[in-house]
Write an enzyme that holds these catalytic residues in place. Structure first.
Site, mmCIF file in Angstrom:
data_model
loop_
_atom_site.group_PDB
_atom_site.id
_atom_site.type_symbol
_atom_site.label_atom_id
_atom_site.label_comp_id
_atom_site.label_asym_id
_atom_site.label_seq_id
_atom_site.Cartn_x
_atom_site.Cartn_y
_atom_site.Cartn_z
ATOM 1 C CB THR A 194 -0.972 0.025 1.198
ATOM 2 O OG1 THR A 194 -0.237 0.103 2.427
ATOM 3 C CG2 THR A 194 -1.850 -1.221 1.217
ATOM 4 C CG LEU A 233 -3.766 6.477 -2.602
ATOM 5 C CD1 LEU A 233 -4.129 6.489 -4.075
ATOM 6 C CD2 LEU A 233 -4.575 7.523 -1.835
ATOM 7 C CG HIS A 234 -2.462 2.818 3.805
ATOM 8 N ND1 HIS A 234 -1.203 2.294 3.591
ATOM 9 C CD2 HIS A 234 -2.276 4.009 4.435
ATOM 10 C CE1 HIS A 234 -0.294 3.108 4.081
ATOM 11 N NE2 HIS A 234 -0.915 4.161 4.604
ATOM 12 C CG ASP A 235 -8.359 1.305 4.193
ATOM 13 O OD1 ASP A 235 -7.689 0.312 4.526
ATOM 14 O OD2 ASP A 235 -8.816 2.120 5.007
ATOM 15 C CB CYS A 237 -4.369 -1.376 -2.019
ATOM 16 S SG CYS A 237 -3.111 -0.162 -2.494
#
Length: 297
Positions: A194, A233-235, A237
């Site tokens: 991420t 942009l963690h979530d 992904c």
């Protein structure tokens, strides 16, 4: 055919981006948002989830409240540095179009029970407490889940909760252990991947002037208030992997989780005695960003 999903979430700035993409890209059938306390508490995450649905005029999608505390350990102190006390750093969302209900794990179980086996995926963006309750309280439906795609953990990257632990997994390590060992198909998207999918300032400014594109610009703008020129942009992904897994390099690893005390609680361990799960270890960041943009047109 649209991919049928349940989104388990604790919005949260990057959760908001992921949800807006899922609702805007036209490739998901979102059956419901189940909420978990996460880093700002259940009341606020639930309100935010309803507000995001209202932005998209989707009062038909239910919001179901889940767990506000981890399975067995005390709730971590709520830290609002990243997301603000309201989870969105002061961004105002409209009022939810419909009231939330209670009982996330029971709702997920009943939804799976009447669906074709394997036809519904669970996209988990926060601590895994709700999913662990589903596994332990409704074991008869675990085999009906298509896939559980989880944002959490880290293998080789530094942690964001402890030196080697990521926030979602550190919040409820016991839930992670339950989900990894559930026998369901599980894919983990860790910080190792991420952090490679980053929105640059030019990318943010070029997002379109749709209602959700405008909100996405505002959300990412809040992320960059500290002068940063890009943000991981963690979530989102999780959503991108659900749609186009070939963007990511996936490997099967035997994983366990540290159930000790902080700062190592929630640390992922590669151990042959662990549960065999899919792990995203690489990503074509350019393709990921291009796909993400399609959700805001």
């Amino acid at each position: 055919m649209k991919k049928r999903v349940i989104i388990d979430t604790d919005p949260g700035l990057d959760d908001a981006l992921a949800i807006l993409f899922a609702l805007g890209c036209g490739r998901f059938e979102v059956l419901g948002l189940t909420t978990v306390g996460g880093n700002i508490g259940l009341d606020r995450t639930t309100l935010n989830a309803g507000g995001l649905l209202a932005v998209m005029e989707r009062g038909d999608i239910p919001v179901i409240r889940g767990s506000d505390v981890p399975l067995t350990r005390e709730q971590q102190d709520i830290i609002a540095i990243v997301h603000g006390a309201d989870g969105l750093k002061g961004i105002t969302l409209p009022e939810p179009l419909a009231p939330a209900s209670d009982g996330a794990s029971a709702w997920i179980a009943s939804t799976l029970a009447v669906a074709e086996p394997g036809s519904i995926d669970i996209l988990a963006l926060g601590p895994l407490t709700n999913i662990a309750h589903l596994v332990t309280e409704h074991p008869e439906v675990v085999g009906l889940i298509g896939e559980i795609i989880v944002m959490g953990g880290t293998l080789n990257e530094p942690g964001n909760s402890g030196p080697n632990s990521e926030f979602n997994f550190a919040t409820d390590p016991e839930a992670v252990s339950v989900v990894l060992g559930s026998g369901a198909k599980v894919t983990v998207v860790p910080l190792d991947v991420t952090r490679k999918v980053r929105a640059q300032l030019a990318y943010v400014e070029a997002l379109p002037d749709t209602p959700h594109g405008t909100l996405a610009r505002e959300v990412l703008g809040q992320y960059m208030q500290d002068g940063r020129q890009s943000r991981a942009l963690h979530d989102p992904c999780v959503m991108l992997l659900a749609l186009e897994p070939d963007i990511f390099r996936l490997e099967k690893l035997a994983l366990d989780v540290d159930l000790g005390e902080p700062p190592d609680a929630g640390r992922l361990l590669v151990d042959k005695r662990g549960s065999l799960v899919n792990v995203a270890l690489g990503v074509d960041a350019e393709r990921a960003l291009a796909l993400l943009r399609t959700g805001f047109v």
